[in-house]
Motif scaffolding. Sequence first.
Motif, PDB file in Angstrom:
ATOM      1  N   HIS A 146      77.868  60.045  10.029  1.00  0.00           N
ATOM      2  CA  HIS A 146      77.110  58.830   9.727  1.00  0.00           C
ATOM      3  C   HIS A 146      76.117  58.552  10.851  1.00  0.00           C
ATOM      4  N   ARG A 147      75.085  57.800  10.534  1.00  0.00           N
ATOM      5  CA  ARG A 147      74.192  57.239  11.553  1.00  0.00           C
ATOM      6  C   ARG A 147      74.703  55.834  11.791  1.00  0.00           C
ATOM      7  N   ARG A 148      75.092  55.550  13.042  1.00  0.00           N
ATOM      8  CA  ARG A 148      75.664  54.253  13.403  1.00  0.00           C
ATOM      9  C   ARG A 148      74.708  53.511  14.321  1.00  0.00           C
ATOM     10  N   HIS A 149      74.700  52.195  14.183  1.00  0.00           N
ATOM     11  CA  HIS A 149      73.782  51.332  14.922  1.00  0.00           C
ATOM     12  C   HIS A 149      74.590  50.381  15.806  1.00  0.00           C
ATOM     13  N   ILE A 150      74.257  50.384  17.086  1.00  0.00           N
ATOM     14  CA  ILE A 150      74.922  49.520  18.046  1.00  0.00           C
ATOM     15  C   ILE A 150      73.879  48.561  18.610  1.00  0.00           C
ATOM     16  N   ALA A 151      74.105  47.262  18.391  1.00  0.00           N
ATOM     17  CA  ALA A 151      73.203  46.242  18.931  1.00  0.00           C
ATOM     18  C   ALA A 151      73.655  45.905  20.350  1.00  0.00           C
ATOM     19  N   LEU A 152      72.701  45.897  21.278  1.00  0.00           N
ATOM     20  CA  LEU A 152      72.972  45.576  22.672  1.00  0.00           C
ATOM     21  C   LEU A 152      72.195  44.315  23.043  1.00  0.00           C
ATOM     22  N   SER A 153      72.827  43.458  23.812  1.00  0.00           N
ATOM     23  CA  SER A 153      72.088  42.334  24.387  1.00  0.00           C
ATOM     24  C   SER A 153      72.557  42.164  25.824  1.00  0.00           C
TER      25      SER A 153
END
Length: 138
Positions: free
Chosen positions: A127-134
């Motif tokens: 899968h292509r996974r998305h990790i949001a960083l702040s």
Amino acid sequence: MRQASTILDFDTKGRGFLEITGAVGGWLDRTGIREGVIHLLCRHTSASLLIQENAARAVRTDLAAWFDKLAPEGDDYAHDDEGPDDMPAHLRATLTGVNLSIPVMGGRMALGTWQGIYLAEHRRASHRRHIALSMIGD
């Protein structure tokens, strides 16, 4: 006080643990923020984030075996819309969580010597996974 945010994309190769410490650290370096807190969110319900030992490969092997015992594939689940690994993936993500917050000190994440950040892929397929960083700090 400054803030920065982004989304990092990762391609998984199916069930397993992908270390993403370097990618997160590289983005942190580019922000120029030296002190504060970085927050990570996995934007999926069948993948998760964890901090775990990054020296001994056997740790990840044992974790995978434990997940197989705790949330095995089978016909016991009502939710199987995407196949027999669907609901077990959701259970595994629930157990490990999708959020991490890590202090940043001197421009580096305050991880322990043997700690790494892992994206846990709980599905058999890639899968292509998305990790949001702040990041917030000075």
